[in-house]
Design a protein around this motif. Sequence first.
Motif, short mmCIF file in Angstrom:
data_model
loop_
_atom_site.label_atom_id
_atom_site.label_comp_id
_atom_site.label_asym_id
_atom_site.label_seq_id
_atom_site.Cartn_x
_atom_site.Cartn_y
_atom_site.Cartn_z
N HIS A 45 21.65 -8.23 -9.46
CA HIS A 45 20.66 -7.22 -9.84
C HIS A 45 20.16 -7.49 -11.25
O HIS A 45 20.98 -7.68 -12.17
N TYR A 46 18.86 -7.50 -11.41
CA TYR A 46 18.31 -7.54 -12.76
C TYR A 46 18.17 -6.10 -13.24
O TYR A 46 17.65 -5.24 -12.53
N LEU A 47 18.63 -5.84 -14.45
CA LEU A 47 18.65 -4.47 -14.96
C LEU A 47 17.32 -4.12 -15.60
O LEU A 47 16.87 -4.78 -16.54
N GLY A 48 16.70 -3.08 -15.08
CA GLY A 48 15.42 -2.61 -15.60
C GLY A 48 15.20 -1.17 -15.18
O GLY A 48 16.08 -0.53 -14.59
N GLU A 49 14.02 -0.66 -15.49
CA GLU A 49 13.69 0.73 -15.18
C GLU A 49 12.52 0.79 -14.22
O GLU A 49 11.49 0.14 -14.42
N ASP A 50 12.68 1.56 -13.14
CA ASP A 50 11.60 1.77 -12.18
C ASP A 50 10.51 2.63 -12.81
O ASP A 50 10.78 3.50 -13.65
N GLY A 51 9.27 2.38 -12.39
CA GLY A 51 8.14 3.15 -12.88
C GLY A 51 7.17 3.47 -11.76
O GLY A 51 7.39 3.09 -10.60
N PRO A 52 6.08 4.16 -12.07
CA PRO A 52 5.10 4.53 -11.04
C PRO A 52 4.46 3.31 -10.40
O PRO A 52 4.33 2.25 -11.01
N HIS A 53 4.06 3.47 -9.14
CA HIS A 53 3.34 2.44 -8.39
C HIS A 53 4.13 1.14 -8.29
O HIS A 53 3.56 0.04 -8.33
N GLY A 54 5.45 1.24 -8.17
CA GLY A 54 6.28 0.05 -7.98
C GLY A 54 6.55 -0.73 -9.24
O GLY A 54 6.98 -1.89 -9.16
N ALA A 55 6.35 -0.14 -10.40
CA ALA A 55 6.60 -0.84 -11.66
C ALA A 55 8.10 -1.02 -11.89
O ALA A 55 8.92 -0.24 -11.41
N LEU A 96 0.83 -1.21 0.00
CA LEU A 96 0.00 0.00 0.00
C LEU A 96 0.86 1.25 0.00
O LEU A 96 0.58 2.23 -0.70
N VAL A 97 1.95 1.21 0.76
CA VAL A 97 2.85 2.36 0.82
C VAL A 97 3.57 2.56 -0.51
O VAL A 97 3.70 3.68 -1.01
N PRO A 149 -1.47 -5.11 -5.61
CA PRO A 149 -1.32 -4.43 -6.90
C PRO A 149 -1.71 -5.27 -8.10
O PRO A 149 -1.96 -4.72 -9.18
N GLU A 150 -1.75 -6.61 -7.94
CA GLU A 150 -2.19 -7.45 -9.05
C GLU A 150 -3.65 -7.21 -9.40
O GLU A 150 -4.09 -7.48 -10.53
N VAL A 151 -4.43 -6.71 -8.44
CA VAL A 151 -5.84 -6.38 -8.68
C VAL A 151 -5.90 -4.96 -9.22
O VAL A 151 -5.71 -4.00 -8.48
N SER A 186 -10.87 1.83 -11.15
CA SER A 186 -9.49 1.49 -11.46
C SER A 186 -8.63 1.77 -10.24
O SER A 186 -8.68 2.86 -9.66
N LEU A 187 -7.84 0.78 -9.84
CA LEU A 187 -6.98 0.92 -8.66
C LEU A 187 -5.55 1.21 -9.08
O LEU A 187 -5.12 0.85 -10.18
N PRO A 188 -4.78 1.85 -8.22
CA PRO A 188 -3.36 2.06 -8.54
C PRO A 188 -2.66 0.73 -8.74
O PRO A 188 -2.84 -0.21 -7.97
N HIS A 189 -1.86 0.64 -9.80
CA HIS A 189 -1.14 -0.60 -10.09
C HIS A 189 0.01 -0.29 -11.03
O HIS A 189 -0.02 0.70 -11.77
N PRO A 190 1.04 -1.11 -11.02
CA PRO A 190 2.17 -0.89 -11.93
C PRO A 190 1.82 -1.28 -13.35
O PRO A 190 1.23 -2.34 -13.59
#
Length: 728
Positions: A628-638, A348-349, A356-358, A365-369
């Motif tokens: 570490h897996y290399l990726g890009e952070d996004g909104p809502h924990g994406a 939630l934080v 977030p899967e829901v 619409s709920l916040p989700h990555p």
Amino acid sequence: MVDLGGYLLGVAQLALVVVPIGFSAYKLRGRLLPSWEGAPARLVESIAGVALVIWISEILGTFGLFYAGALIGAALLVAGTVAFWPAGPVTAGDPPSLPVAKASSGMVPPTVPPAGGAPWSLLVMWAVIAATVFSWGVTAQHAWDRGIFNFDSLWYHLPFAVDMVQTHSVVGMHHGETVFTNWFYPQNSELLHAVGILLTGRDTLSLFLNFGWLAVSFLAAYCVGRPYGRGAVTVIAAAILLECHTLVVRDPGAAKNDLMAAALLLASIAILVEAWSQRREGWDHWALAAAGLAAGLAAGTRVTGLAMAGALTVAVVVLAPAGRRWGAAGWWFGAALAGGAFWYLRNLVVAGNPIPEVEKLGPISLPHPERLQEGRPDFSIVHYATDTGVWREYFGPGLHEAFGALWPLVVFGAVAAALLALLHGRDRIVRWVGAVALFGVLAYLFTPLSAAGAEGEPVGFGINIRYVIPALLAGIVLLPLDSWLGTPRRQWGLTAVLVLVFLLTNRPDDALHDKGRVFAFLLVALVVLVPALLLYLRGRGTRAPHLAGGAAALVLALVAIGYPLQRHYLEHRFANEGSAEESIPGMHLDAAYRWARGVEDARIGLAGTTAGFAGYGFYGTDLSNRVHYLGEDGPHGAFNAIETCAAFRAAVNAADLDYLITAPFLNFLHPGDPIASPEARWLRGEKAVRPILRSGAVTVWKVRGDLDPEACGPANAPLRGVPQTPAA
């Protein structure tokens, strides 16, 4: 490797946590539920002990203090507090808040004293338990010989655990790849594995942790039947599912959490059944709290445990007398939230959504990555309810593989037992447990990913049958409780049928031909036969000092045997061909796994989901590598794939890597046909990296300095679109 001194230090640190926690759980149960004894008391103590370890670890990890010394100190502090807790008046019931009128309860008192049953049934029960442990031991021996090979364990269960140990925190999000969002999963199980790694410095205990949950499952099954004098028969019924192929090939010698969630839900049911049988003027509020705690721990282990935990909540509230339901709900909910709310609060934080899967709640619409990649469509079984072709080609064969040739008898028998309990149960608690089991089956039919795969090709059905195990387990243990089985002859007949189904369905005799049978026999002797003998001697009136001496000798034998077992495991862990190939066939990760065995204290980057899904093998034998897996952070924990060469090179620099591993993208629909990964192409012309190992499409690179993001040319062209599987 770990020398004898290091091994004994790990044993000592483990003892300094296990013994104080065990003492605390025992004393707390004795203080709060003094009338409970025997198997139900041991079950409550087991749940309390697990909860204490999890709570202490969560508190320490929240503040970045998840260290071995801090954990030991906290365990000793809790034990000291419990030991010197001033005694006060403790009542077993709670008449002021939960009075129940016996006349209106619908309860049929047990016709025999609370016990497991006749001696012959107890003997059969122990034989069935031994056969189950033997089959589990064979699978565990395979992992002991070459390293943990279960897909999910390599993918996220153990990487999550190691990340907690390395960061000394439990609030971070460890990203193992960019396709799924499993960093939002509840992690009670992973936290327990982290405790074992933290205290011993290795992952050896993770090979055997699920054997503890197997024991809890059998204990809970026994406690369900105990108030009715049928504990042994309920254990035999439960063994039909506990030794099914779905569990035997995945949970022993691995960090899977399916059985942990099932065991905790069954424990919650067992505690409620025992509490119902002990009512005098009311349900004991501490018993409600213990049952709620077990259900909360299950929900904090797997999201799929929420459905049955919610159904149990309804049962508890309805079974409480009118006017007193708020009190029952308070004790239940308070304990349940303490057991499982931590991970959902963290989500939630971070994401603004506890699950977030829901992504939607009705029209809301709920916040989700947002995900740029997907593994495979997440169809449910209901989607194919009338598709006879899918049932013939996928569902039927999947159920046959999971539960054997008699799968209709097992599956529909468990459902029928729950339905029979609901309609004709001997008392209200049995009827409500039947309703809970049926609701669990219904929820499974609607669960996303229960029939995962491309339209018309639910290839994930067989793998995800494990989602329904808790509901089937809750249903099948109700079968021996029917009042119709009251005569000894009928109980004999039911026991014979259950044993026959157990043998024909699971074929434990097949394990006798496996090379792991010697290890499995040793395991059965130590963890089944010797404890059974001690319990028999206790029942015969053997003096407590003699029993304590026997138990101490067993512990010393386990410690002595543990050292050569650990040496063997660490010498062969991921060292042989097939170490990674069974998890991800044809992906050429074995050579990279063997390379990582000799690497320590290095920062290793992963690119390409094939490497990410098997990332655990790169932590090294001593688990000191930072992966570490290399990726890009996004909104809502994406966390998504990097789309350009320049961004990828910048990410490598930011991660300050010593090594980089590039691999293909895993094609979930066709694992043998991987999707080309662009990262290796993005390294063309870059002098700061040098390939040191190649195996198929997998390359290990030595990173010798900063990469140049501005030097990406036509050969490193950005993607036209983010790589996805054909089904995405």
